[in-house]
Design a protein around this motif. Structure first.
Motif, PDB file in Angstrom:
ATOM      1  N   CYS A  65      74.688 -55.152   4.125  1.00  0.00           N
ATOM      2  CA  CYS A  65      74.371 -53.725   3.989  1.00  0.00           C
ATOM      3  C   CYS A  65      73.340 -53.507   2.886  1.00  0.00           C
ATOM      4  O   CYS A  65      72.477 -52.634   3.008  1.00  0.00           O
ATOM      5  CB  CYS A  65      75.642 -52.921   3.711  1.00  0.00           C
ATOM      6  N   CYS A  66      73.426 -54.298   1.798  1.00  0.00           N
ATOM      7  CA  CYS A  66      72.417 -54.192   0.739  1.00  0.00           C
ATOM      8  C   CYS A  66      71.051 -54.588   1.287  1.00  0.00           C
ATOM      9  O   CYS A  66      70.060 -53.875   1.085  1.00  0.00           O
ATOM     10  CB  CYS A  66      72.803 -55.072  -0.446  1.00  0.00           C
ATOM     11  N   THR A  67      70.986 -55.701   1.987  1.00  0.00           N
ATOM     12  CA  THR A  67      69.706 -56.171   2.523  1.00  0.00           C
ATOM     13  C   THR A  67      69.079 -55.132   3.452  1.00  0.00           C
ATOM     14  O   THR A  67      67.876 -54.869   3.400  1.00  0.00           O
ATOM     15  CB  THR A  67      69.910 -57.493   3.291  1.00  0.00           C
ATOM     16  N   ALA A  68      69.905 -54.535   4.295  1.00  0.00           N
ATOM     17  CA  ALA A  68      69.401 -53.553   5.275  1.00  0.00           C
ATOM     18  C   ALA A  68      69.376 -52.134   4.705  1.00  0.00           C
ATOM     19  O   ALA A  68      68.949 -51.210   5.396  1.00  0.00           O
ATOM     20  CB  ALA A  68      70.261 -53.601   6.536  1.00  0.00           C
ATOM     21  N   ARG A  69      69.879 -51.980   3.478  1.00  0.00           N
ATOM     22  CA  ARG A  69      69.982 -50.658   2.824  1.00  0.00           C
ATOM     23  C   ARG A  69      70.740 -49.659   3.692  1.00  0.00           C
ATOM     24  O   ARG A  69      70.326 -48.494   3.864  1.00  0.00           O
ATOM     25  CB  ARG A  69      68.599 -50.123   2.457  1.00  0.00           C
ATOM     26  N   VAL A  70      71.849 -50.120   4.228  1.00  0.00           N
ATOM     27  CA  VAL A  70      72.709 -49.260   5.044  1.00  0.00           C
ATOM     28  C   VAL A  70      73.937 -48.877   4.215  1.00  0.00           C
ATOM     29  O   VAL A  70      74.603 -49.760   3.659  1.00  0.00           O
ATOM     30  CB  VAL A  70      73.148 -49.997   6.330  1.00  0.00           C
ATOM     31  N   PRO A  71      74.251 -47.596   4.094  1.00  0.00           N
ATOM     32  CA  PRO A  71      75.431 -47.186   3.325  1.00  0.00           C
ATOM     33  C   PRO A  71      76.705 -47.847   3.862  1.00  0.00           C
ATOM     34  O   PRO A  71      76.833 -48.094   5.069  1.00  0.00           O
ATOM     35  CB  PRO A  71      75.478 -45.670   3.528  1.00  0.00           C
ATOM     36  N   LEU A  72      77.624 -48.098   2.933  1.00  0.00           N
ATOM     37  CA  LEU A  72      78.831 -48.868   3.255  1.00  0.00           C
ATOM     38  C   LEU A  72      80.046 -48.207   2.621  1.00  0.00           C
ATOM     39  O   LEU A  72      79.979 -47.742   1.479  1.00  0.00           O
ATOM     40  CB  LEU A  72      78.657 -50.296   2.711  1.00  0.00           C
ATOM     41  N   VAL A  73      81.137 -48.170   3.365  1.00  0.00           N
ATOM     42  CA  VAL A  73      82.427 -47.774   2.797  1.00  0.00           C
ATOM     43  C   VAL A  73      83.324 -49.000   2.827  1.00  0.00           C
ATOM     44  O   VAL A  73      83.633 -49.519   3.908  1.00  0.00           O
ATOM     45  CB  VAL A  73      83.074 -46.609   3.577  1.00  0.00           C
ATOM     46  N   GLU A  74      83.711 -49.457   1.639  1.00  0.00           N
ATOM     47  CA  GLU A  74      84.582 -50.625   1.514  1.00  0.00           C
ATOM     48  C   GLU A  74      86.041 -50.165   1.415  1.00  0.00           C
ATOM     49  O   GLU A  74      86.326 -49.054   0.954  1.00  0.00           O
ATOM     50  CB  GLU A  74      84.221 -51.420   0.248  1.00  0.00           C
ATOM     51  N   GLY A  75      86.943 -51.050   1.789  1.00  0.00           N
ATOM     52  CA  GLY A  75      88.362 -50.732   1.647  1.00  0.00           C
ATOM     53  C   GLY A  75      89.191 -51.990   1.710  1.00  0.00           C
ATOM     54  O   GLY A  75      88.763 -53.009   2.268  1.00  0.00           O
ATOM     55  N   GLY A  76      90.352 -51.920   1.110  1.00  0.00           N
ATOM     56  CA  GLY A  76      91.279 -53.042   1.163  1.00  0.00           C
ATOM     57  C   GLY A  76      92.685 -52.536   0.895  1.00  0.00           C
ATOM     58  O   GLY A  76      92.865 -51.554   0.157  1.00  0.00           O
ATOM     59  N   VAL A  77      93.657 -53.177   1.503  1.00  0.00           N
ATOM     60  CA  VAL A  77      95.052 -52.763   1.290  1.00  0.00           C
ATOM     61  C   VAL A  77      95.963 -53.973   1.457  1.00  0.00           C
ATOM     62  O   VAL A  77      95.734 -54.827   2.318  1.00  0.00           O
ATOM     63  CB  VAL A  77      95.450 -51.634   2.282  1.00  0.00           C
ATOM     64  N   VAL A  78      96.968 -54.056   0.599  1.00  0.00           N
ATOM     65  CA  VAL A  78      98.021 -55.055   0.741  1.00  0.00           C
ATOM     66  C   VAL A  78      99.255 -54.513   0.029  1.00  0.00           C
ATOM     67  O   VAL A  78      99.128 -53.818  -0.992  1.00  0.00           O
ATOM     68  CB  VAL A  78      97.584 -56.436   0.190  1.00  0.00           C
ATOM     69  N   GLY A  79     100.403 -54.800   0.569  1.00  0.00           N
ATOM     70  CA  GLY A  79     101.636 -54.282  -0.035  1.00  0.00           C
ATOM     71  C   GLY A  79     101.632 -52.767  -0.019  1.00  0.00           C
ATOM     72  O   GLY A  79     101.550 -52.138   1.038  1.00  0.00           O
ATOM     73  N   LEU A  80     101.712 -52.167  -1.207  1.00  0.00           N
ATOM     74  CA  LEU A  80     101.662 -50.710  -1.332  1.00  0.00           C
ATOM     75  C   LEU A  80     100.484 -50.281  -2.206  1.00  0.00           C
ATOM     76  O   LEU A  80     100.547 -49.254  -2.893  1.00  0.00           O
ATOM     77  CB  LEU A  80     102.974 -50.185  -1.936  1.00  0.00           C
ATOM     78  N   GLY A  81      99.439 -51.096  -2.208  1.00  0.00           N
ATOM     79  CA  GLY A  81      98.274 -50.776  -3.018  1.00  0.00           C
ATOM     80  C   GLY A  81      96.996 -50.982  -2.250  1.00  0.00           C
ATOM     81  O   GLY A  81      96.938 -51.749  -1.288  1.00  0.00           O
TER      82      GLY A  81
END
Ligand SMILES: [Zn+2]
Length: 288
Positions: free
Chosen positions: A179-195
């Motif tokens: 996404c940086c190389t292509a300059r495309v906006p990105l929404v990151e996310g991650g989840v495990v357990g209760l966090g």
């Protein structure tokens, strides 16, 4: 706030209310006879486009221009699991024009408590295919593109936004770099357990994922969902926040998490927003 369709929608709503009030007393006497024997004229319903999106069109923060921006957008959702399910569901429902769904896995019985785009009869079916089948029922106006494959940086080309719903640091860094190389906006996310964690990135303008987390944790330091467990609603919260960020970014609404990440502890219901600055030595975005 633009006029056009919104005014039209309000006119329809007002006319419907007036008609309902006017019809109430005479309804008890039954319909009026039709001496000519001709069929009654067909009632014209509201515009299906307006009807489908009416509850977001009436939002003071929304507009016809915002709706059109969503309709013109191409979004790639990487991963059709616990996070990809709420993300793709809300983006399809909201009216994103083109939605690509990337996942090389197949539906397993242990997925179903948290991956709500997949049902019991889908066990063994490719997740990209299973997801697209449900999304097509939800909103036939959306152009859906299933990719039964691992993420490849070439998939980012031509996208207006990417939402990373993968579950490994390796893939997160790969999506961030692409996404940086292509300059495309990105929404990151991650989840495990209760966090979990959510972060929005405008490459070249705000900190990228590697600016915030320069190095992946050592192998085995962060347990997987299979090892640590996870509750379905925890994934739903994080995925819903990602979908909200995506909609805000596409529609140009203020108040996004660009330049920050949100750390979510659902065991205690604590939400912590942490500002992140760009790093001059970031290998992914320093040249932008
Ligand atoms: Zn960076």
């Amino acid at each position: 706030m633009s006029g056009g369709r919104r005014d039209f929608f309000r006119d329809i709503a007002a006319a419907a209310r007036d008609a309902a009030q006017a019809a109430t007393p005479s309804d008890a006497a039954g319909p009026m006879p039709n001496p000519e024997g001709a069929p009654p004229p067909e009632a014209e319903g509201p515009d299906p486009w307006l009807e489908r999106y009416s509850r977001q069109l009436v939002l003071p923060q929304w507009s016809e221009a915002a709706q059109d921006a969503l309709g013109a957008a191409s979004v790639l959702v990487v991963g059709a699991g616990a996070l990809g399910s709420p993300v793709a569901t809300y983006l399809a429902g909201a009216g994103v024009g083109r939605l690509g769904i990337v996942d090389d896995g197949e539906v397993e019985l242990s997925n179903l408590h948290r991956q709500h785009l997949h049902f019991t009869p889908d066990v063994g079916v490719p997740k990209a295919q299973s997801a697209v089948a449900k999304l097509g029922f939800l909103n036939p106006e959306v152009v859906l593109e299933p990719y039964q494959a691992r993420f490849d940086s070439a998939m980012v080309e031509g996208q207006d936004l990417v939402v990373d719903c993968t579950d490994s640091f390796e893939s997160r860094y790969a999506v961030n770099a692409a996404c940086c190389t292509a300059r495309v906006p990105l929404v990151e996310g991650g989840v495990v357990g209760l966090g979990g964690l959510v972060m929005s990135i405008r490459p070249g303008d705000t900190a990228c994922y590697r600016c915030a987390f320069p190095d992946a944790p050592p192998p085995g330091a962060v347990p997987s969902c299979a090892e640590a467990g996870i509750l379905g609603p925890a994934a739903g919260v994080i995925g819903s926040l990602q979908a909200l960020e995506a909609i805000k970014l596409l529609a140009g609404l203020p108040g996004t998490l660009a330049g920050a990440f949100l750390q979510v502890d659902l065991a205690t219901a604590d939400f912590l927003r942490v500002a992140v600055a760009r790093r001059g030595d970031c290998p992914d975005c320093r040249t932008l």
